[in-house]
Design an enzyme around this catalytic site. Structure first.
Site: not given
Length: 370
Positions: A175-176, A255-257, A281, A286, A304-307
């Protein structure tokens, strides 16, 4: 005895005790809980990442459910403590749940919720933003201006890459990844994908080609965006060998993990290939970065601001709260965890269902017919 943890309490006389390990955006999630007779306790401890001991102290002797964060280690110890306190529900405020031992939760009869369906476009937007920012060297140019170094136009000043007509590779085209592809194709890029490509009904078509292997994507693409899940097969998916397959002036976005990339190998690659650029991201360990990464001018790094759009983060909080509330109230599981709009419509009451429980089948939970 565990040391008490500071909290903010809503509806102190509520029948069901729900804990949130962090304050979350918006107020709708709070109102939905207290309207259903929940006593809500929000941890106010000035600590970015809570320890297992902190969370045990929050759970206490009686707790019906917990809303937690992806930075927390939810394993045997915490699910055992939650079960002893009578809790049957936990939800990550995240779509990913690699911080959760789902088998341990199932062992103790605890439902594990997550928040899919609300992050797709927001995450894809950041991946596209990082792609463009890396291509046009925007962060470097911004730092240059702020340092007072600009004294006039020069032909070679921060020359970057034109993306029009370039090949964009998407690894993990769910989806992403597919949303990212749609955004990038508007820039007249050709999309090369590896993974399960989504064919969503009603979505505009994307000009794309399915690669025969990930190595084909690495060799052919000018920009590569990573969107796989993190498991044993994707740990260090991009390593020294695969970095060496990429074009010298390629752009890599993640932008995944974080652990999908061997970060130490990436630092060395960035150092040895100054025209290679990366937009990150997420990071392997982390909140820490591998030595040298912060000094790389050809790396764009964000926390880590993708969302992190207002609508998405408030929606994530709402879905996480409704996962916990739904299990407490004995609601069935929503039949399509990616169709979350009915839960996010503020003009009407949410469906009497849990939006997304990842271990619902293992727990034998019923599915909603709505």
């Amino acid at each position: 005895m565990a040391k008490p943890v500071s909290i903010e309490v809503y509806n102190p006389n509520g029948k069901y005790r729900v804990i949130s390990t962090k304050s979350m955006p918006g107020t709708r999630w709070i109102n939905l809980l207290i309207e259903q007779d929940c006593r809500l306790e929000i941890c106010t401890l000035k600590k970015t990442i809570l320890s297992v001991e902190d969370i045990i102290a929050l759970i206490g002797d009686k707790c019906d459910g917990v809303i937690g964060q992806l930075t927390e280690d939810w394993g045997e110890t915490l699910f055992s403590a939650l079960s002893r306190a009578g809790g049957k529900a936990f939800s990550n405020m995240a779509v990913g749940y690699n911080n959760v031992d789902v088998n341990a939760a199932t062992k103790y009869g605890v439902a594990v919720g997550n928040t899919p369906g609300v992050l797709t476009e927001t995450t894809a937007e950041l991946a596209a933003s990082l792609s463009l920012a890396a291509a046009r060297r925007i962060v470097e140019a911004d730092e240059f201006m702020r340092a007072g170094l600009y004294d006039g136009w020069l032909p070679h000043l921060f020359v970057g890459n034109l993306l029009k007509g370039q090949t964009v590779g998407v690894i993990g085209a769910g989806r992403i990844g597919s949303a990212y592809a749609r955004m990038m194709v508007l820039s007249y890029c050709f999309i090369l994908t590896y993974g399960q490509f989504l064919k969503a009904s009603g979505e505009p078509p994307v000009t794309w080609k399915r690669a025969s292997s990930m190595e084909e994507v690495l060799r052919e693409a000018d920009v590569i965006s990573l969107h796989p899940i993190l498991d044993k097969t994707t740990y260090h998916l991009v390593n020294k060998e695969r970095l060496s397959m990429m074009k010298k002036e390629a752009i890599l976005v993640n932008c995944s993990r974080g652990p999908v990339i061997d970060e130490a190998a990436l630092v060395n690659h960035l150092r040895e290939n100054p025209m290679f650029r990366v937009g990150l991201d997420v990071f392997e360990e982390e909140p820490y970065m591998k030595p040298g990464l912060a000094e790389m001018k050809n790396a764009i790094i964000v926390p880590h601001i993708a969302s992190a759009s207002k609508w998405t983060r408030e929606g994530m909080a709402t879905l996480a709260a409704l996962n916990v509330l739904g299990k407490i109230k004995g609601y069935p599981i929503w039949s399509d965890s990616n169709r979350v709009e009915p839960f996010l419509d503020e003009k009407s009451s949410p469906p009497a269902a849990c939006p997304s429980i990842v271990n619902s089948k293992a727990l034998g939970l019923p599915v909603s017919k709505m």
